[in-house]
Write a protein that holds these residues in place. Sequence first.
Motif, PDB file in Angstrom:
ATOM      1  N   ILE A   1       4.104   6.003  -5.450  1.00 45.60           N
ATOM      2  CA  ILE A   1       4.304   5.993  -6.856  1.00 45.60           C
ATOM      3  C   ILE A   1       3.089   6.966  -7.456  1.00 45.60           C
ATOM      4  CG2 ILE A   1       3.628   4.639  -9.091  1.00 45.60           C
ATOM      5  CD1 ILE A   1       5.057   2.191  -7.590  1.00 45.60           C
ATOM      6  N   MET A   2       1.962   6.789  -6.923  1.00 46.72           N
ATOM      7  CA  MET A   2       0.718   7.816  -7.252  1.00 46.72           C
ATOM      8  C   MET A   2       1.024   9.315  -7.055  1.00 46.72           C
ATOM      9  SD  MET A   2      -1.107   5.647  -9.010  1.00 46.72           S
ATOM     10  CE  MET A   2      -2.409   6.634  -9.383  1.00 46.72           C
ATOM     11  N   ILE A   3       1.504   9.410  -5.799  1.00 49.86           N
ATOM     12  CA  ILE A   3       1.946  10.841  -5.360  1.00 49.86           C
ATOM     13  C   ILE A   3       2.873  11.398  -6.330  1.00 49.86           C
ATOM     14  CG2 ILE A   3       2.678  12.126  -3.727  1.00 49.86           C
ATOM     15  CD1 ILE A   3       1.574  10.489  -1.505  1.00 49.86           C
ATOM     16  N   VAL A   4       4.044  10.608  -6.541  1.00 52.04           N
ATOM     17  CA  VAL A   4       5.023  11.187  -7.579  1.00 52.04           C
ATOM     18  C   VAL A   4       4.705  11.378  -8.960  1.00 52.04           C
ATOM     19  CG1 VAL A   4       7.438  10.725  -8.279  1.00 52.04           C
ATOM     20  CG2 VAL A   4       7.101  10.384  -5.990  1.00 52.04           C
ATOM     21  N   LEU A   5       3.669  10.512  -9.288  1.00 48.54           N
ATOM     22  CA  LEU A   5       3.298  10.316 -11.023  1.00 48.54           C
ATOM     23  C   LEU A   5       2.387  11.551 -10.871  1.00 48.54           C
ATOM     24  CD1 LEU A   5       3.118   9.133 -13.512  1.00 48.54           C
ATOM     25  CD2 LEU A   5       1.083   7.709 -12.569  1.00 48.54           C
ATOM     26  N   ILE A   6       1.326  11.705 -10.068  1.00 50.14           N
ATOM     27  CA  ILE A   6       0.475  12.794 -10.177  1.00 50.14           C
ATOM     28  C   ILE A   6       1.130  14.126 -10.076  1.00 50.14           C
ATOM     29  CG2 ILE A   6      -1.376  14.021  -8.980  1.00 50.14           C
ATOM     30  CD1 ILE A   6      -2.524  11.149  -8.520  1.00 50.14           C
ATOM     31  N   THR A   7       1.970  14.310  -9.010  1.00 50.95           N
ATOM     32  CA  THR A   7       2.964  15.525  -8.776  1.00 50.95           C
ATOM     33  C   THR A   7       3.834  16.123  -9.878  1.00 50.95           C
ATOM     34  OG1 THR A   7       2.987  15.167  -6.499  1.00 50.95           O
ATOM     35  CG2 THR A   7       4.678  16.512  -7.395  1.00 50.95           C
ATOM     36  N   LEU A   8       4.423  15.035 -10.800  1.00 46.93           N
ATOM     37  CA  LEU A   8       5.232  15.301 -11.930  1.00 46.93           C
ATOM     38  C   LEU A   8       4.205  15.387 -13.045  1.00 46.93           C
ATOM     39  CD1 LEU A   8       8.105  12.702 -11.292  1.00 46.93           C
ATOM     40  CD2 LEU A   8       8.228  15.176 -10.747  1.00 46.93           C
ATOM     41  N   THR A   9       3.259  14.914 -13.162  1.00 44.97           N
ATOM     42  CA  THR A   9       2.423  15.204 -14.480  1.00 44.97           C
ATOM     43  C   THR A   9       1.670  16.566 -14.443  1.00 44.97           C
ATOM     44  OG1 THR A   9       1.774  12.728 -14.365  1.00 44.97           O
ATOM     45  CG2 THR A   9       0.128  14.494 -15.791  1.00 44.97           C
ATOM     46  N   SER A  10       1.311  16.972 -12.968  1.00 42.09           N
ATOM     47  CA  SER A  10       0.757  18.114 -13.044  1.00 42.09           C
ATOM     48  C   SER A  10       2.027  19.382 -12.989  1.00 42.09           C
ATOM     49  CB  SER A  10       0.426  18.495 -11.470  1.00 42.09           C
ATOM     50  OG  SER A  10       1.332  18.250 -10.358  1.00 42.09           O
ATOM     51  N   LEU A  11       3.097  19.135 -12.989  1.00 44.75           N
ATOM     52  CA  LEU A  11       4.246  19.965 -13.260  1.00 44.75           C
ATOM     53  C   LEU A  11       4.581  20.129 -14.435  1.00 44.75           C
ATOM     54  CD1 LEU A  11       6.576  19.269  -9.964  1.00 44.75           C
ATOM     55  CD2 LEU A  11       4.973  21.352 -10.533  1.00 44.75           C
ATOM     56  N   GLN A  12       3.906  19.310 -15.494  1.00 43.17           N
ATOM     57  CA  GLN A  12       4.152  19.437 -16.958  1.00 43.17           C
ATOM     58  C   GLN A  12       5.388  18.649 -17.470  1.00 43.17           C
ATOM     59  OE1 GLN A  12       1.741  20.704 -18.695  1.00 43.17           O
ATOM     60  NE2 GLN A  12       0.609  21.314 -16.878  1.00 43.17           N
ATOM     61  N   PHE A  13       5.584  17.482 -16.756  1.00 47.66           N
ATOM     62  CA  PHE A  13       6.776  16.733 -17.097  1.00 47.66           C
ATOM     63  C   PHE A  13       6.065  15.697 -17.958  1.00 47.66           C
ATOM     64  CE2 PHE A  13       8.947  17.864 -13.331  1.00 47.66           C
ATOM     65  CZ  PHE A  13      10.311  17.506 -13.532  1.00 47.66           C
ATOM     66  N   SER A  14       6.834  15.155 -19.050  1.00 44.15           N
ATOM     67  CA  SER A  14       6.066  14.171 -19.771  1.00 44.15           C
ATOM     68  C   SER A  14       5.903  12.909 -19.291  1.00 44.15           C
ATOM     69  CB  SER A  14       7.207  13.879 -21.089  1.00 44.15           C
ATOM     70  OG  SER A  14       8.324  13.141 -20.541  1.00 44.15           O
TER      71      SER A  14
ATOM     72  N   LEU B   1       0.782  -1.249   0.030  1.00 43.98           N
ATOM     73  CA  LEU B   1       0.023  -0.091  -0.092  1.00 43.98           C
ATOM     74  C   LEU B   1       0.690   1.299   0.103  1.00 43.98           C
ATOM     75  CD1 LEU B   1      -3.025  -1.129   2.245  1.00 43.98           C
ATOM     76  CD2 LEU B   1      -2.936  -1.040   0.098  1.00 43.98           C
ATOM     77  N   PHE B   2       1.806   1.452   0.817  1.00 34.53           N
ATOM     78  CA  PHE B   2       2.514   2.557   0.821  1.00 34.53           C
ATOM     79  C   PHE B   2       3.352   2.598  -0.413  1.00 34.53           C
ATOM     80  CE2 PHE B   2       6.168   5.230   2.506  1.00 34.53           C
ATOM     81  CZ  PHE B   2       5.317   6.354   2.802  1.00 34.53           C
ATOM     82  N   PRO B   3       4.061   1.637  -0.948  1.00 37.24           N
ATOM     83  CA  PRO B   3       4.727   1.923  -2.076  1.00 37.24           C
ATOM     84  C   PRO B   3       3.913   2.563  -3.256  1.00 37.24           C
ATOM     85  CG  PRO B   3       5.446  -0.116  -1.278  1.00 37.24           C
ATOM     86  CD  PRO B   3       4.310   0.379  -0.509  1.00 37.24           C
ATOM     87  N   PHE B   4       2.508   1.755  -3.265  1.00 30.25           N
ATOM     88  CA  PHE B   4       1.695   2.247  -4.312  1.00 30.25           C
ATOM     89  C   PHE B   4       1.432   3.572  -4.261  1.00 30.25           C
ATOM     90  CE2 PHE B   4      -2.870   2.885  -5.344  1.00 30.25           C
ATOM     91  CZ  PHE B   4      -2.851   2.733  -6.732  1.00 30.25           C
ATOM     92  N   LEU B   5       1.044   4.263  -2.915  1.00 30.43           N
ATOM     93  CA  LEU B   5       0.767   5.545  -2.489  1.00 30.43           C
ATOM     94  C   LEU B   5       1.745   6.466  -3.034  1.00 30.43           C
ATOM     95  CD1 LEU B   5      -1.157   5.266   0.677  1.00 30.43           C
ATOM     96  CD2 LEU B   5      -2.173   5.706  -1.505  1.00 30.43           C
TER      97      LEU B   5
END
Length: 138
Positions: A87-100, A81-85
Amino acid sequence: MSGEISHKGIIKALSAQRILVEIINESACSACHAKGMCSAADMKEKEIEINHFSGEYHVGQAVEIVGKTSQGFKALFYGYLFPFLLIMIVLITLTSLQFSEGLSGLLSLSILIPYYFILYITRNRIRKSFEFEIKPLP
């Protein structure tokens, strides 16, 4: 729910400070009559270390290992659960910061490297929070 998880096992090693018990972890389908036709049947041998015990035990003795259900949830949290969270937090953060998308996915998966390294370094402290009881079988 009873609040306990129990497994039957056999004592493999014994010393004054610890007992090493081998249990066979069976999947639900391993007892099925058609398990030979299915690739999902799986039985795994695992070793459990018991550090606090009382009574007389010997190598080869059949015993029951009992742990709290909360320990299973804690292991589930640390392992999945914690590793999944993360991954999701980093993915959403980087996507919102306009990373590819590709870079965001790669960096979000790479967060698991330091996480599991920290988990490995702290394994002895975490191991102490997973205590099991041992009971002799008749």
